[in-house]
Design a protein around this motif. Sequence first.
Motif, PDB file in Angstrom:
ATOM      1  N   TYR A 176      -4.232   7.602 -35.630  1.00  0.00           N
ATOM      2  CA  TYR A 176      -5.274   8.166 -34.774  1.00  0.00           C
ATOM      3  C   TYR A 176      -6.362   7.109 -34.595  1.00  0.00           C
ATOM      4  O   TYR A 176      -6.873   6.569 -35.571  1.00  0.00           O
ATOM      5  N   ARG A 177      -6.683   6.858 -33.321  1.00  0.00           N
ATOM      6  CA  ARG A 177      -7.768   5.944 -33.013  1.00  0.00           C
ATOM      7  C   ARG A 177      -8.844   6.697 -32.228  1.00  0.00           C
ATOM      8  O   ARG A 177      -8.752   7.917 -32.042  1.00  0.00           O
ATOM      9  N   SER A 178      -9.852   5.986 -31.771  1.00  0.00           N
ATOM     10  CA  SER A 178     -10.975   6.626 -31.092  1.00  0.00           C
ATOM     11  C   SER A 178     -10.499   7.560 -29.980  1.00  0.00           C
ATOM     12  O   SER A 178      -9.631   7.196 -29.181  1.00  0.00           O
ATOM     13  N   SER A 251      -9.840  16.746 -36.328  1.00  0.00           N
ATOM     14  CA  SER A 251     -10.961  16.586 -35.401  1.00  0.00           C
ATOM     15  C   SER A 251     -10.888  15.219 -34.729  1.00  0.00           C
ATOM     16  O   SER A 251     -10.256  14.279 -35.232  1.00  0.00           O
ATOM     17  N   GLU A 252     -11.534  15.124 -33.596  1.00  0.00           N
ATOM     18  CA  GLU A 252     -11.502  13.883 -32.819  1.00  0.00           C
ATOM     19  C   GLU A 252     -12.022  12.699 -33.625  1.00  0.00           C
ATOM     20  O   GLU A 252     -13.054  12.793 -34.292  1.00  0.00           O
ATOM     21  N   VAL A 253     -11.285  11.594 -33.567  1.00  0.00           N
ATOM     22  CA  VAL A 253     -11.752  10.362 -34.212  1.00  0.00           C
ATOM     23  C   VAL A 253     -12.862   9.765 -33.354  1.00  0.00           C
ATOM     24  O   VAL A 253     -12.700   9.553 -32.150  1.00  0.00           O
ATOM     25  N   LEU A 254     -14.010   9.492 -33.987  1.00  0.00           N
ATOM     26  CA  LEU A 254     -15.202   9.056 -33.262  1.00  0.00           C
ATOM     27  C   LEU A 254     -15.493   7.570 -33.408  1.00  0.00           C
ATOM     28  O   LEU A 254     -16.314   7.026 -32.677  1.00  0.00           O
ATOM     29  N   THR A 255     -14.858   6.932 -34.373  1.00  0.00           N
ATOM     30  CA  THR A 255     -15.105   5.512 -34.613  1.00  0.00           C
ATOM     31  C   THR A 255     -14.155   4.641 -33.812  1.00  0.00           C
ATOM     32  O   THR A 255     -12.978   4.980 -33.647  1.00  0.00           O
TER      33      THR A 255
END
Length: 560
Positions: A176-178, A251-255
């Motif tokens: 998982y990425r941004s 949850s969405e990855v934010l970094t």
Amino acid sequence: MSSKRPSSTSDDHACVKQSKSTPTDHIVEKGGDCHAVDENETASDVSNGYLNPVFGGEGFKDCLVERYRKNDGANDGSWTDSGVTLHSVPFKCCELKNFIEEDGYLKRLKQDLESLKFFPKNNDLYKFHQSDDLKTVSHQSIQHLRKILFTDFRAWLISVTDILLDDTVDMSCSLYRSTDTLLCHDDELEGRRIAFIFYLVPPWTPEDGGSLDLFGVDDNGQPSDIVKSISPEWNKLVFFEVTPVSFHQVSEVLTEEKCRLSVSGWFHGPPIDRPQPHSEVPSPLEPCLTVDEQLFYQWINPQYLDINVQSEIQDRFETESEIELQDFINPQMYESLLEVLKNRSLPWAKRGPPNKRCYYQLDPGSYPSVLVNCVQFFRSDAMFVVLSNLTGLSLHELVMSDEEGEEKSTEQPHAPGANGEKEDKSDEQPGASAANGKVGGRQLNEGAGPCCRGEVRCWRPGCYTLMADTDLCETAEFALDARYFIGCTDWQTQYGGYTSYIVKDEDEELLTVNPFPNSLALVYRDCDTMQFIKHINHTASQRENPEFCDVSFVYYEKSS
């Protein structure tokens, strides 16, 4: 879209059918926390890892077994000892820190996992990259991890949970990425009994996103609010039983600087009884309204009343089953809508449940007057007639389709008053619904008269709908979707928020409808066509206004 059909996912959203790949599908990232290595590189002298012996300590294990089987946590539903945390709320879930002993092995394992081919997975429920099942991988470190999970850990799980697990274990690697996410689901599929996630991530904080969120359930067994969030952590394994209430999400990855690398899958065992799925009550059908003709003309762009324009649009629609009508509403009225919807005091209410949808809806009782008039415009007799002329569909009694055995009149049906004619005004209140059985004083036979469903919605980062959304599921064979957009200037596809039409049980996407200001998107679909609105990710927050609104209606052809 009567001639084309959009697609669903494979048997379970969280583990999909292998997609065809090209060399560009292979993730190769140099530097940072996600990088590829040479698959032929030989391992240095690194001892194989093994399951942390603390978990098998007699005193500790006996205590864990007792608490696990009694579903016993502390006051907040959690109990922690020796790097193990047991959550009993909202459902049983266990965190095992320092899962594997021997850090040198883990570093090699991470490198080997990152060297695998990863395939993009992107549909209504998720967006991330995933490897093939790891049983097909030859890397020694990965095969050793499979051995740990299949033997020592599986035996430990059986002794703790008292679930007789068989030797079937699904196992793959995910990146998982941004902006990547996996939305709310329960993992239920025949035979799955315990789900697990093993994290191999760099130092991680809650601000990075990518947490495992656990949902509570309402009285109908549907997910409600997030009760517990578990952040990824290097060398931590999380497991939970797959049950009808094990709703969770990533949850969405934010970094943008880190990758969330994990190995996940399911242990299988004897199936358990499942309750019948909860069926939502569809929102009520509404009849068309008789409105003042001046209100109608105040709103619609007059070009769409021109018979020649209508004929051109109908020809295209009958071929494509979809069209976008730009500048559909008069600019002055559009600006009025835009201004009133900027009001931060409007009582938007979040609509769920999250395993089907998440967006904000405005209750009709709280509509500002401009919005009341807008909704009446979309529900008016005149709109049903105009839409019939634009699409060739039989949405109103004034319009007869070729399929009903009569030739169309050479005189085009028109909006009330289009030729200067005056109409009798009904005494019926604008808010009258199908519940009273009348339209403009006429008795409405069930399912026979012109009818529609509609709502006013607000879309922000985190909003979406899924193909499991049954709210608009109807018994009608065909329906006309009409989505009118407000406040989405310069909206980018990368933000999400677009509508995707998919062929049921296939992998083919037929159509994507992107938000465009003051535009009415029309799509004709049948009951086998699925649709969803793609999750809006955090990059939309880069806009001055990270949200937009729509007026969404579904119109149904009248019964013959």
